[in-house]
Design a protein around this motif. Structure first.
Motif, mmCIF file in Angstrom:
data_model
loop_
_atom_site.group_PDB
_atom_site.id
_atom_site.type_symbol
_atom_site.label_atom_id
_atom_site.label_comp_id
_atom_site.label_asym_id
_atom_site.label_seq_id
_atom_site.Cartn_x
_atom_site.Cartn_y
_atom_site.Cartn_z
ATOM 1 N N ILE A 137 -10.368 0.206 -1.355
ATOM 2 C CA ILE A 137 -10.030 -0.169 -2.762
ATOM 3 C C ILE A 137 -9.003 -1.699 -2.667
ATOM 4 C CG2 ILE A 137 -9.889 0.129 -4.468
ATOM 5 C CD1 ILE A 137 -11.722 2.405 -4.895
ATOM 6 N N VAL A 138 -9.031 -3.168 -2.287
ATOM 7 C CA VAL A 138 -8.326 -3.442 -2.466
ATOM 8 C C VAL A 138 -8.125 -4.194 -3.535
ATOM 9 C CG1 VAL A 138 -6.408 -5.341 -0.835
ATOM 10 C CG2 VAL A 138 -8.154 -3.571 0.026
ATOM 11 N N ALA A 139 -7.237 -4.659 -4.538
ATOM 12 C CA ALA A 139 -6.962 -4.965 -6.695
ATOM 13 C C ALA A 139 -6.192 -6.516 -5.739
ATOM 14 C CB ALA A 139 -6.097 -4.047 -6.807
ATOM 15 N N VAL A 140 -7.114 -6.786 -6.423
ATOM 16 C CA VAL A 140 -5.691 -8.331 -6.551
ATOM 17 C C VAL A 140 -5.624 -8.475 -8.878
ATOM 18 C CG1 VAL A 140 -6.972 -9.371 -4.725
ATOM 19 C CG2 VAL A 140 -8.550 -9.714 -6.987
ATOM 20 N N ALA A 141 -4.825 -9.784 -8.725
ATOM 21 C CA ALA A 141 -5.114 -10.012 -10.513
ATOM 22 C C ALA A 141 -6.024 -10.222 -11.311
ATOM 23 C CB ALA A 141 -4.459 -10.853 -11.100
ATOM 24 N N ASN A 142 -6.243 -9.952 -12.411
ATOM 25 C CA ASN A 142 -7.750 -10.651 -12.718
ATOM 26 C C ASN A 142 -7.771 -12.102 -13.767
ATOM 27 O OD1 ASN A 142 -6.248 -9.942 -15.274
ATOM 28 N ND2 ASN A 142 -8.311 -8.471 -15.837
ATOM 29 N N ASP A 143 -5.938 -12.599 -13.850
ATOM 30 C CA ASP A 143 -6.390 -13.809 -14.502
ATOM 31 C C ASP A 143 -6.618 -14.591 -13.010
ATOM 32 O OD1 ASP A 143 -3.388 -15.380 -13.437
ATOM 33 O OD2 ASP A 143 -3.501 -12.870 -13.647
ATOM 34 N N ASN A 144 -7.004 -16.013 -13.642
ATOM 35 C CA ASN A 144 -7.570 -17.133 -12.504
ATOM 36 C C ASN A 144 -6.229 -17.734 -11.741
ATOM 37 O OD1 ASN A 144 -10.369 -17.230 -13.921
ATOM 38 N ND2 ASN A 144 -9.900 -19.439 -15.245
ATOM 39 N N SER A 145 -5.417 -18.289 -12.487
ATOM 40 C CA SER A 145 -4.431 -18.072 -11.603
ATOM 41 C C SER A 145 -4.106 -17.456 -10.883
ATOM 42 C CB SER A 145 -3.648 -18.909 -12.393
ATOM 43 O OG SER A 145 -2.311 -18.065 -13.351
ATOM 44 N N ASN A 146 -3.087 -15.606 -10.560
ATOM 45 C CA ASN A 146 -3.251 -15.255 -9.963
ATOM 46 C C ASN A 146 -4.120 -14.819 -9.232
ATOM 47 O OD1 ASN A 146 0.178 -14.418 -10.424
ATOM 48 N ND2 ASN A 146 -0.877 -14.382 -12.377
ATOM 49 N N ARG A 147 -5.166 -13.791 -9.660
ATOM 50 C CA ARG A 147 -6.490 -13.946 -8.841
ATOM 51 C C ARG A 147 -6.716 -14.679 -7.045
ATOM 52 N NH1 ARG A 147 -10.907 -13.785 -12.229
ATOM 53 N NH2 ARG A 147 -11.092 -15.476 -11.825
ATOM 54 N N SER A 154 0.729 -1.414 -0.015
ATOM 55 C CA SER A 154 0.118 0.494 0.095
ATOM 56 C C SER A 154 0.558 1.299 -0.075
ATOM 57 C CB SER A 154 -1.260 0.288 1.438
ATOM 58 O OG SER A 154 -2.069 1.259 1.304
ATOM 59 N N GLU A 155 0.439 2.092 -0.556
ATOM 60 C CA GLU A 155 0.961 3.468 -0.622
ATOM 61 C C GLU A 155 0.485 4.566 0.367
ATOM 62 O OE1 GLU A 155 2.674 4.619 -5.120
ATOM 63 O OE2 GLU A 155 0.598 5.268 -4.347
ATOM 64 N N LYS A 156 -0.312 3.937 0.609
ATOM 65 C CA LYS A 156 -1.452 5.173 1.894
ATOM 66 C C LYS A 156 -1.625 4.635 3.112
ATOM 67 C CE LYS A 156 -4.809 6.066 -1.472
ATOM 68 N NZ LYS A 156 -5.945 6.014 -1.907
ATOM 69 N N TYR A 157 -1.551 2.939 3.836
ATOM 70 C CA TYR A 157 -1.556 2.779 4.868
ATOM 71 C C TYR A 157 -0.223 1.558 5.333
ATOM 72 C CZ TYR A 157 -5.651 4.236 4.212
ATOM 73 O OH TYR A 157 -7.179 4.876 3.980
ATOM 74 N N GLU A 158 0.460 1.214 6.464
ATOM 75 C CA GLU A 158 1.558 0.684 7.456
ATOM 76 C C GLU A 158 1.246 -0.028 7.609
ATOM 77 O OE1 GLU A 158 3.936 3.377 9.137
ATOM 78 O OE2 GLU A 158 4.219 4.996 7.325
ATOM 79 N N SER A 159 -0.491 -0.927 7.988
ATOM 80 C CA SER A 159 -0.450 -1.742 8.723
ATOM 81 C C SER A 159 -1.609 -3.323 7.547
ATOM 82 C CB SER A 159 0.000 -1.657 9.833
ATOM 83 O OG SER A 159 -1.644 -1.085 10.084
ATOM 84 N N ILE A 160 -2.026 -4.090 8.507
ATOM 85 C CA ILE A 160 -3.058 -4.534 7.349
ATOM 86 C C ILE A 160 -4.214 -4.245 8.473
ATOM 87 C CG2 ILE A 160 -4.777 -6.708 7.312
ATOM 88 C CD1 ILE A 160 -2.609 -6.642 5.575
ATOM 89 N N GLU A 161 -4.415 -3.564 9.772
ATOM 90 C CA GLU A 161 -5.472 -3.379 10.439
ATOM 91 C C GLU A 161 -5.586 -1.404 10.090
ATOM 92 O OE1 GLU A 161 -3.111 -6.252 11.908
ATOM 93 O OE2 GLU A 161 -2.002 -4.177 11.456
ATOM 94 N N GLU A 162 -4.433 -0.794 9.355
ATOM 95 C CA GLU A 162 -4.807 0.678 8.973
ATOM 96 C C GLU A 162 -5.890 0.335 7.678
ATOM 97 O OE1 GLU A 162 -1.893 3.547 8.824
ATOM 98 O OE2 GLU A 162 -1.234 2.389 10.406
ATOM 99 N N PRO A 171 -1.801 4.495 -7.124
ATOM 100 C CA PRO A 171 -2.413 5.622 -6.484
ATOM 101 C C PRO A 171 -3.634 5.583 -6.412
ATOM 102 C CG PRO A 171 -0.572 6.154 -8.380
ATOM 103 C CD PRO A 171 -1.070 4.550 -8.476
ATOM 104 N N ASP A 172 -4.861 5.052 -7.211
ATOM 105 C CA ASP A 172 -5.787 4.860 -6.878
ATOM 106 C C ASP A 172 -6.663 4.022 -6.637
ATOM 107 O OD1 ASP A 172 -6.369 6.794 -8.861
ATOM 108 O OD2 ASP A 172 -5.585 5.308 -10.385
ATOM 109 N N LEU A 173 -5.296 3.525 -5.259
ATOM 110 C CA LEU A 173 -6.001 1.766 -4.765
ATOM 111 C C LEU A 173 -5.589 2.331 -3.015
ATOM 112 C CD1 LEU A 173 -4.294 -1.260 -7.010
ATOM 113 C CD2 LEU A 173 -7.026 -0.476 -6.806
ATOM 114 N N ASP A 174 -6.512 1.785 -2.246
ATOM 115 C CA ASP A 174 -5.773 1.754 -0.733
ATOM 116 C C ASP A 174 -5.200 0.653 -0.687
ATOM 117 O OD1 ASP A 174 -7.434 3.554 0.462
ATOM 118 O OD2 ASP A 174 -9.198 2.821 -0.645
ATOM 119 N N ALA A 175 -5.024 -0.446 -0.967
ATOM 120 C CA ALA A 175 -3.616 -2.103 -1.282
ATOM 121 C C ALA A 175 -3.912 -2.653 -2.041
ATOM 122 C CB ALA A 175 -3.983 -2.599 0.294
#
Length: 298
Positions: free
Chosen positions: A136-146, A122-130, A195-199
């Motif tokens: 908004i949290v992103a993951v890959a859109n392909d089957n295996s990575n996702r 994350s560029e915005k937070y320093e821990s999972i708890e924050e 920049p558009d994501l929280d993590a």
């Protein structure tokens, strides 16, 4: 005068002996160089220095050259056609899929030798708890990575994924206490999307290859454990089945499973690559070969 002639004759004999000896040593050295077996290994650009390290270790016996490609199919084709002796890229599920698709006879040699974990950054937070509600949290859109990346979000306590889903997506999230927006993005857009994501989830090697300024702006919030990483089957060597018993295959594999290689790999990539071959061969870790689909590029 006779003594002088005898001296000159002896000196000439000595010069001839030294000259013959020198020629013999030169010919022997040239012959030794010529006798070194030439081995070509197909790699992606990011893997070239790994093969170069192995080449240095085995330089007394082999002349090993890394042949660099821009994508994985070409690497596999070159090994299948025999234009390269082997490649360093395949994992077991990807290799099985390639053989089925192209009717090739490539084998995965011995076991994995390296692996790479997935991070949550994350560029915005320093821990999972924050991470806040409705982030908004992103993951890959392909089957295996996702699937792998959703599992890491679950391990971090952010969501729960349906265990029965074969190729889980955001639709298979069964519990989402923070009501996170799980956004699926093209894996090639990871860095630009930051920049558009929280993590977001990101392969460690992608993070490792980002420019220094972008890296410093990010915090690694969570990472897969070494054991979890090893369990998904990492990168290894693959070659035609006819080369399975070749001495050079064993020598290259053994060099990649040494403590020296492990130390170099961890230092060079700051933990973004782990020496899974060394871990497995030394007995530090064990695993069962996976039967599920995993990405060929981490």
């Amino acid at each position: 005068m006779k003594k002088m002639k005898r001296f000159l004759a002896a000196a000439m004999c000595m010069v001839m002996v030294l000259s013959i000896s020198a020629c013999g040593q030169k010919e022997s050295a040239e012959q030794e160089t010529e006798e070194k077996q030439k081995i070509t290994v197909g790699v992606l650009a990011r893997d070239e220095e790994i093969i170069n390290w192995i080449a240095d270790q085995l330089s007394d016996k082999y002349e090993i050259t890394a042949q660099v490609y821009s994508e994985t199919v070409s690497i596999m084709q070159a090994a299948a056609e025999g234009s390269n002796d082997l490649n360093y890229i395949a994992n077991i599920p990807y290799l099985a899929s390639y053989n089925e698709s192209y009717g090739s006879d490539l084998i995965y040699y011995a076991d994995q030798i390296t692996n790479s974990p997935v991070y949550i950054i994350s560029e915005k937070y320093e821990s999972i708890e924050e991470i806040p509600k409705e982030a908004i949290v992103a993951v890959a859109n392909d089957n295996s990575n996702r699937g792998r990346e959703l599992n890491l979000l679950e391990e971090a306590g952010l969501i729960t994924v349906d265990k029965e889903a074969e190729n889980p997506s955001a639709l298979d999230v069964t519990q989402n206490p923070k009501n996170l927006e799980i956004k699926e993005i093209d894996a090639r857009s990871r860095v630009g999307a930051l920049p558009d994501l929280d993590a977001e989830t990101m392969p460690a090697m992608t993070f490792n290859q980002m420019d220094e300024e972008t890296q410093k702006a990010c915090t690694i919030l969570a990472t897969e454990s070494d054991q979890a990483c090893v369990d998904i089957s990492g990168q290894g060597l693959c070659t035609l089945k006819e080369n399975e018993d070749a001495e050079y295959m064993k020598d290259i594999y053994d060099a990649a499973c040494t403590k020296e290689f492990a130390d170099w790999l961890l230092e060079t990539y700051d933990g973004a690559r782990i020496p899974s071959g060394y871990y497995l061969q030394s007995g530090e870790m064990t695993y069962d070969n996976p039967s599920f689909e995993v990405p060929d590029i981490y």
